[in-house]
Write a protein that holds these residues in place. Sequence first.
Motif, PDB file in Angstrom:
ATOM      1  N   TRP A  14       0.914  -1.076   0.163  1.00  0.00           N
ATOM      2  CA  TRP A  14       0.022   0.245   0.181  1.00  0.00           C
ATOM      3  C   TRP A  14       0.805   1.162  -0.042  1.00  0.00           C
ATOM      4  N   SER A  15       0.529   2.098  -0.783  1.00  0.00           N
ATOM      5  CA  SER A  15       1.320   3.638  -0.955  1.00  0.00           C
ATOM      6  C   SER A  15       0.016   4.547  -0.374  1.00  0.00           C
ATOM      7  N   ALA A  16       0.585   4.859   0.889  1.00  0.00           N
ATOM      8  CA  ALA A  16      -0.138   6.321   1.351  1.00  0.00           C
ATOM      9  C   ALA A  16      -0.105   7.389   0.512  1.00  0.00           C
ATOM     10  N   GLU A  17       1.076   7.561   0.035  1.00  0.00           N
ATOM     11  CA  GLU A  17       1.170   8.929  -1.126  1.00  0.00           C
ATOM     12  C   GLU A  17       0.416   8.808  -2.062  1.00  0.00           C
ATOM     13  N   ASP A  18       0.249   7.523  -2.808  1.00  0.00           N
ATOM     14  CA  ASP A  18      -0.383   7.280  -3.888  1.00  0.00           C
ATOM     15  C   ASP A  18      -2.096   6.836  -3.657  1.00  0.00           C
ATOM     16  N   GLU A  20      -3.017   4.101  -3.333  1.00  0.00           N
ATOM     17  CA  GLU A  20      -3.303   2.922  -4.030  1.00  0.00           C
ATOM     18  C   GLU A  20      -2.138   1.824  -3.768  1.00  0.00           C
ATOM     19  N   PHE A  21      -2.498   0.967  -4.244  1.00  0.00           N
ATOM     20  CA  PHE A  21      -1.511  -0.306  -4.063  1.00  0.00           C
ATOM     21  C   PHE A  21      -0.398  -0.264  -5.088  1.00  0.00           C
ATOM     22  N   VAL A  22       0.837  -0.600  -4.939  1.00  0.00           N
ATOM     23  CA  VAL A  22       1.884  -0.571  -5.822  1.00  0.00           C
ATOM     24  C   VAL A  22       2.694  -1.872  -5.839  1.00  0.00           C
ATOM     25  N   SER A  23       2.683  -2.534  -7.036  1.00  0.00           N
ATOM     26  CA  SER A  23       3.568  -3.687  -7.498  1.00  0.00           C
ATOM     27  C   SER A  23       4.807  -3.287  -8.059  1.00  0.00           C
ATOM     28  N   THR A  24       5.761  -3.914  -7.559  1.00  0.00           N
ATOM     29  CA  THR A  24       7.078  -3.805  -8.187  1.00  0.00           C
ATOM     30  C   THR A  24       7.784  -5.243  -8.540  1.00  0.00           C
TER      31      THR A  24
END
Length: 111
Positions: A14-18, A20-24
């Motif tokens: 989870w990205s609080a900044e975005d 949204e969820f972030v996948s790498t």
Amino acid sequence: MVSLVEKYTYQTFWSAEDEEFVSTVLEFPSLSWLGESSSAAETGLRQVVSEVISDMEKSGEPVPEPYGEREYSGRFNLRIPSSLHRRLAMAAEREGVSLNAYVAQKLATVE
């Protein structure tokens, strides 16, 4: 048969900044994907990885090998300051183990 895309090392968070969820993906550090759910983020990233691999193959570029398929010898050389070497050797002696065993034990706790 498992596709190459499925063999890579994915992480989703989870990205609080975005908001949204972030996948790498470890093998392609410049790629990421945002999604409203963790599964949407990972699905999007897997599609991008598939497209990147296709482009790399078409242009003759080498495609990264998944970490899970790489072979490691179990050996690597490390240069450290002599003062740290001394402290590690002394700590190993106190524990009654070899320097190699002591350092391997310490490294085993690294995430």
